[in-house]
Design an enzyme around this catalytic site. Structure first.
Site, mmCIF file in Angstrom:
data_model
loop_
_atom_site.group_PDB
_atom_site.id
_atom_site.type_symbol
_atom_site.label_atom_id
_atom_site.label_comp_id
_atom_site.label_asym_id
_atom_site.label_seq_id
_atom_site.Cartn_x
_atom_site.Cartn_y
_atom_site.Cartn_z
ATOM 1 C CG ASP A 122 -2.197 0.718 1.074
ATOM 2 O OD1 ASP A 122 -2.230 1.659 0.271
ATOM 3 O OD2 ASP A 122 -3.177 0.383 1.764
ATOM 4 C CB CYS A 146 -6.171 3.227 -3.161
ATOM 5 S SG CYS A 146 -6.781 2.436 -4.648
HETATM 6 P P1 HMG Z 1 -8.620 -4.764 -16.995
HETATM 7 O O1 HMG Z 1 -7.932 -3.752 -17.867
HETATM 8 O O2 HMG Z 1 -10.112 -4.738 -16.935
HETATM 9 O O3 HMG Z 1 -8.100 -6.243 -17.270
HETATM 10 O O4 HMG Z 1 -8.039 -4.591 -15.534
HETATM 11 P P2 HMG Z 1 -8.111 -7.202 -18.481
HETATM 12 O O5 HMG Z 1 -8.398 -8.561 -17.949
HETATM 13 O O6 HMG Z 1 -8.957 -6.668 -19.594
HETATM 14 O O7 HMG Z 1 -6.581 -7.155 -18.940
HETATM 15 C C1 HMG Z 1 -5.973 -6.018 -19.495
HETATM 16 C C2 HMG Z 1 -4.475 -6.260 -19.654
HETATM 17 O O8 HMG Z 1 -3.879 -6.441 -18.366
HETATM 18 C C3 HMG Z 1 -4.156 -7.530 -20.423
HETATM 19 O O9 HMG Z 1 -2.909 -7.294 -21.060
HETATM 20 C C4 HMG Z 1 -3.964 -8.557 -19.347
HETATM 21 O O10 HMG Z 1 -3.160 -9.635 -19.723
HETATM 22 C C5 HMG Z 1 -3.267 -7.740 -18.271
HETATM 23 P P3 HMG Z 1 -2.819 -6.912 -22.621
HETATM 24 O O11 HMG Z 1 -3.514 -8.039 -23.324
HETATM 25 O O12 HMG Z 1 -3.533 -5.596 -22.768
HETATM 26 O O13 HMG Z 1 -1.349 -6.826 -22.858
HETATM 27 N N1 HMG Z 1 -3.494 -8.252 -16.908
HETATM 28 C C6 HMG Z 1 -2.520 -8.526 -16.039
HETATM 29 N N2 HMG Z 1 -1.175 -8.446 -16.115
HETATM 30 C C7 HMG Z 1 -0.477 -8.823 -15.046
HETATM 31 N N3 HMG Z 1 -1.042 -9.254 -13.885
HETATM 32 C C8 HMG Z 1 -2.368 -9.347 -13.767
HETATM 33 C C9 HMG Z 1 -3.162 -8.977 -14.877
HETATM 34 N N4 HMG Z 1 -4.485 -8.962 -15.084
HETATM 35 C C10 HMG Z 1 -4.682 -8.513 -16.340
HETATM 36 N N5 HMG Z 1 -2.902 -9.748 -12.618
HETATM 37 C C11 HMG Z 1 -7.421 -5.482 -13.393
HETATM 38 C C12 HMG Z 1 -8.503 -5.378 -14.453
HETATM 39 C C13 HMG Z 1 -8.043 -6.085 -12.164
HETATM 40 C C14 HMG Z 1 -6.304 -6.355 -13.924
HETATM 41 C C15 HMG Z 1 -6.873 -4.047 -13.118
HETATM 42 O O14 HMG Z 1 -7.947 -3.208 -12.855
HETATM 43 C C16 HMG Z 1 -5.918 -4.001 -11.946
HETATM 44 O O15 HMG Z 1 -4.838 -4.576 -11.974
HETATM 45 N N6 HMG Z 1 -6.291 -3.230 -10.863
HETATM 46 C C17 HMG Z 1 -5.491 -3.142 -9.683
HETATM 47 C C18 HMG Z 1 -5.683 -1.814 -9.027
HETATM 48 C C19 HMG Z 1 -4.904 -1.754 -7.726
HETATM 49 O O16 HMG Z 1 -3.931 -2.463 -7.533
HETATM 50 N N7 HMG Z 1 -5.362 -0.888 -6.786
HETATM 51 C C20 HMG Z 1 -4.715 -0.727 -5.534
HETATM 52 C C21 HMG Z 1 -4.906 -1.889 -4.605
HETATM 53 S S1 HMG Z 1 -6.434 -1.882 -3.719
HETATM 54 C C22 HMG Z 1 -6.147 -0.819 -2.385
HETATM 55 O O17 HMG Z 1 -5.149 -0.151 -2.334
HETATM 56 C C23 HMG Z 1 -7.127 -0.818 -1.257
HETATM 57 C C24 HMG Z 1 -6.619 -1.579 -0.003
HETATM 58 O O18 HMG Z 1 -5.399 -1.035 0.468
HETATM 59 C C25 HMG Z 1 -7.671 -1.509 1.123
HETATM 60 C C26 HMG Z 1 -8.164 -0.072 1.372
HETATM 61 O O19 HMG Z 1 -7.344 0.801 1.683
HETATM 62 O O20 HMG Z 1 -9.379 0.111 1.225
HETATM 63 C C27 HMG Z 1 -6.382 -3.068 -0.328
HETATM 64 MG MG MG Z 2 -5.194 0.673 1.723
#
Ligand code: HMG
Ligand code: MG
Length: 297
Positions: free
Chosen positions: A14, A238
């Site tokens: 984070d 985030c």
């Molecule tokens: P999307 O664009 O809808 O995904 O993203 P997709 O399935 O259409 O894939 C798009 C491209 O990403 C493709 O590649 C996939 O292969 C690739 P391309 O064909 O274009 O070359 N891809 C990946 N590559 C590597 N690893 C993967 C992966 N998945 C797809 N796992 C997705 C959907 C979920 C992937 C995207 O939205 C994402 O990665 N989001 C993450 C956001 C994030 O990390 N946010 C911060 C964390 S949450 C947080 O901080 C809150 C928390 O702390 C608690 C709180 O504070 O409340 C936990």
């Molecule tokens: Mg957080």
């Protein structure tokens, strides 16, 4: 009730996911190794999310394979989908965290899915994890407010927490993503969730945007939570939550807990020194008040 609190250190994930400056892979590894040496039991190491969405953590595999894993310490990583799970397993990850939210609007911005779509996406991940003996933690974000939707109904928080637990998450962490919660609301939210998910399976995760995090944690400790997420030096936020800032600083939480006669197993001086080292690396002062105070005492 137990006097031991398990801190889940989320700084390497984070903390670093929202940094403008590029942190070198070697420094991320050094950070996790230093955190291991403080006595922490759980350190969230990185995220196997899409590198297009979070370029800061694109080196997840290198980081995970570079750290010295201490037996008995857990090193969970964030996984949003099957692709992330397979990447994580390839490098020997033994614990993952899946993440959803109580707000539709935030979930859409963060993982490009509705709440129900995200839960459906986790089902095959949970099945593979069960098969592989991998532990799964779950996150519910926006439990006390959403940057896009505003108020979040308690019933939505309870539903998502209950579903993650029912799917097999051994622990569900309740995230105040934008830090707008206040103690009365935090306590009521935790009580409502604990009516459906056992308190021993719950953790709290407060961002300190409004300076309420320690007070909120105290309110939640008073009704029985014993797992607290926090971030060394108060780093965090985030990238998909407008206005979100750092997590509550681990040093401040540990100082408070030890002052209350509770145990964490953490060496506070070591933790504070690690926080100051990280802040130096990021080119700013530590965000931990205890970390600053310890530097001059
Ligand atoms: P999307 O664009 O809808 O995904 O993203 P997709 O399935 O259409 O894939 C798009 C491209 O990403 C493709 O590649 C996939 O292969 C690739 P391309 O064909 O274009 O070359 N891809 C990946 N590559 C590597 N690893 C993967 C992966 N998945 C797809 N796992 C997705 C959907 C979920 C992937 C995207 O939205 C994402 O990665 N989001 C993450 C956001 C994030 O990390 N946010 C911060 C964390 S949450 C947080 O901080 C809150 C928390 O702390 C608690 C709180 O504070 O409340 C936990
Ligand atoms: Mg957080």
């Amino acid at each position: 009730m137990s006097d031991h609190v398990r801190i889940v250190e989320v700084g390497p994930r984070d903390g670093l996911q929202n940094e403008k400056a590029q942190v070198a892979t070697a420094d991320k590894i050094a950070l996790i190794d230093r955190l291991t040496a403080t006595g922490l039991q759980s350190i969230e190491a990185t995220s196997f999310v899409s590198p297009k969405w979070v370029p800061q953590l694109a080196d997840a595999a290198e980081v995970f394979t570079g750290i010295q894993r201490k037996p008995g310490v857990h090193y969970p990583v964030l996984v949003p989908n099957e692709k992330g799970y397979l990447r994580a397993r390839e490098v020997g990850v033994e614990e993952i965290a899946v993440f959803s939210a109580a707000s539709e609007a935030f979930n859409r911005k963060n993982i490009n899915a509705s709440i129900d779509e995200s839960l459906a996406r986790f089902a095959p991940v949970m099945a593979m994890a069960r098969e592989d003996g991998v532990r799964v933690r779950g996150y519910v974000s926006t439990v006390l407010g959403c940057p896009y939707q505003g108020e979040v109904p308690l019933a939505d928080v309870v539903r998502v927490a209950r579903e993650l637990h029912a799917m097999g998450c051994y622990e569900v962490s309740l995230g105040d993503t934008i830090g707008t919660g206040t103690p009365g609301k935090a306590r009521a939210m935790l009580a409502a969730v604990a009516a459906e998910v056992p308190m021993q399976s719950l953790a709290v995760h407060f961002h300190d945007t409004w300076g309420q995090a320690l007070a909120n944690i105290l309110a939640c400790l008073e009704i029985g939570v014993r797992v607290v997420d926090s971030s060394v030096a108060g780093a965090g936020g985030c990238p998909y939550a407008r206005g979100a800032s750092g997590n509550v600083a681990s040093e401040d939480v540990v100082y408070m807990l030890h002052g209350m006669g509770m145990t964490t197993g953490i060496d506070l001086a070591e933790l504070a020194a690690t926080g100051r080292w990280l802040a130096g690396l990021l080119g700013r002062e530590t965000g931990s008040r205890a970390g600053k105070a310890l530097a001059v005492s």
